[in-house]
Design an enzyme around this catalytic site. Structure first.
Site, mmCIF file in Angstrom:
data_model
loop_
_atom_site.group_PDB
_atom_site.id
_atom_site.type_symbol
_atom_site.label_atom_id
_atom_site.label_comp_id
_atom_site.label_asym_id
_atom_site.label_seq_id
_atom_site.Cartn_x
_atom_site.Cartn_y
_atom_site.Cartn_z
ATOM 1 N N VAL A 85 0.831 -1.200 0.000
ATOM 2 C CA VAL A 85 0.000 0.000 0.000
ATOM 3 C C VAL A 85 0.868 1.253 0.000
ATOM 4 O O VAL A 85 2.060 1.208 0.341
ATOM 5 C CB VAL A 85 -0.962 0.047 1.221
ATOM 6 N N GLU A 86 0.252 2.372 -0.384
ATOM 7 C CA GLU A 86 0.946 3.659 -0.380
ATOM 8 C C GLU A 86 0.594 4.493 0.848
ATOM 9 O O GLU A 86 1.382 5.337 1.272
ATOM 10 C CB GLU A 86 0.569 4.459 -1.637
ATOM 11 N N THR A 87 -0.603 4.263 1.389
ATOM 12 C CA THR A 87 -1.124 5.124 2.447
ATOM 13 C C THR A 87 -1.663 4.298 3.605
ATOM 14 O O THR A 87 -2.346 3.295 3.387
ATOM 15 C CB THR A 87 -2.249 6.029 1.899
ATOM 16 N N ARG A 119 2.488 7.525 3.014
ATOM 17 C CA ARG A 119 1.662 8.649 3.457
ATOM 18 C C ARG A 119 0.866 8.208 4.674
ATOM 19 O O ARG A 119 0.273 7.136 4.688
ATOM 20 C CB ARG A 119 0.705 9.095 2.347
ATOM 21 N N GLN A 306 -4.870 1.182 -2.644
ATOM 22 C CA GLN A 306 -3.524 1.409 -2.132
ATOM 23 C C GLN A 306 -3.541 1.982 -0.712
ATOM 24 O O GLN A 306 -2.579 2.580 -0.266
ATOM 25 C CB GLN A 306 -2.772 2.368 -3.069
#
Length: 368
Positions: A85-87, A119, A306
């Site tokens: 994942v990004e966040t 993030r 994500q």
């Protein structure tokens, strides 16, 4: 992002949903925001162990089929989840802190995630503080978190009113605390009520008639330690007697963490009183409503696939993530026990569970 840009992003989300709602409505004379789903698209049949999907038969009828959602798995490989994942969206109470006490290992965990370029967003249903006030709490606890990374349900209430172009000549009656008032003020809305009504009493006499402001176009109900009968009656009059008056709840949480010693009655108890007296269901802007998730996705340009939602409540945090199409991680550092999670009576299953977010560090070490 400028506030005006945030409003446009939010408005786009709500407008699209309103057009869908209009096209499916059989009562075209009703304003869409008056008949909007009570929890802003919160209800999803995909959040239980049984997933429901529909297909149409040749005669046009709808047939339901059921599949089973897998039981939550203990988190064993933290790196695999982190890299997927990004966040990360974190709930606050029961995840980051309990009351005014920081949960062990939180600073190191957040630092590690930031070092990997993730993030971080912090979402709370607690409406007693504004985003700025929450920023100060993070700072007091030694955490470096910017106001732009914080999303409280007090902010969500104001953002929702902006997104529907709530008339500036109308007023908002607030059953709640300072956080809601500050966010409404920043958004440019007129308001009344709040803590100052906490000392007001009704002296019941024969023939007594309680007056209320007929310019109130919305009643916002959040957690309120100064809740009293005056507020119940005033809010009830506005909702029942002012044409088109909105009934908005910041959340319906049953309990909250005022201290780390025990659970306390939550905002849902205040909302329940107004729902009972008005015989109306509120529009909920906090978790598990998808309003804040849609807002965040639009503001930051995040793909929901994500995102990993991390929380301690099944019926708000995990449902919030699942309704938004995100990965979900339940931590057992707050209100939910392992026994509750694995109970046959529990229908909400996260993707993973672990004891606390600092397990990200120990599980990384164990995997190496």
């Amino acid at each position: 992002m400028l506030r005006s840009e945030s409003v446009l992003a939010t408005r786009a989300v709500v407008t699209a949903l309103s057009q869908t709602h209009k096209s499916n409505s059989n009562n075209n004379s009703t304003l869409w925001f008056q008949s909007f789903p009570r929890s802003y698209n919160t209800f999803s049949l995909n959040n239980s162990k049984r997933k429901v999907s529909y297909s149409s038969s040749s005669n046009g009828s709808r047939m339901a089929s059921f599949t089973t959602r897998a039981a939550a798995q203990p988190l064993k490989n933290a790196d695999e989840l982190i890299d997927s994942v990004e966040t990360f969206i974190f709930d606050c109470d029961g995840v980051i802190w309990k009351g005014d006490k920081l949960i062990e290992g939180v600073p190191e965990t957040l630092d590690m995630l930031r070092s990997k370029g993730k993030r971080l967003v912090f979402v709370t249903n607690n409406s007693t503080k504004s985003r700025k006030q929450y920023g100060k709490k993070f700072e007091t606890l030694g955490l470096d978190v910017s106001e732009e990374e914080i999303f409280a349900s007090s902010f969500a209430a104001a953002a929702y009113l902006q997104s529907i172009d709530f008339p500036k000549d109308k007023k908002v009656y607030v059953i709640g605390e300072d956080g809601i008032l500050k966010e409404l003020e920043l958004a440019g809305f007129q308001y009344l009520g709040g803590p100052q009504d906490g000392d007001k009493k009704i002296e019941l006499k024969p023939g007594f008639l309680m007056e209320h402001d007929h310019d109130v176009g919305a009643v916002v109900v959040g957690f309120d330690r100064y809740f009293n009968y005056y507020k119940i009656q005033y809010g009830t009059l506005c909702i029942r007697e002012n044409p088109g008056c909105l009934f908005i709840a910041t959340n319906r949480d049953a309990v909250t963490h005022l201290t780390d010693a025990q659970e306390w009655a939550g905002g849902g108890s205040m909302v329940g009183a107004l729902s009972g007296s008005t015989q109306r269901e509120p529009l909920v802007v906090g978790k598990p409503s998808t309003f804040m998730m849609d807002y965040l996705a639009n503001k930051f340009g995040i793909s929901k696939s994500q995102i990993c939602m991390v929380g301690d409540r099944l019926d708000t945090d995990i449902l919030f993530g699942q309704n938004g199409g995100c990965k979900t991680l339940l931590v057992l550092s707050g209100v939910t026990s392992l026994e509750t999670l694995q109970s046959p009576n529990n229908s909400i299953q996260p993707d993973f569970y672990t004891n606390k977010i600092s397990d990200f560090l120990s599980l990384k070490a164990a995997a190496v």
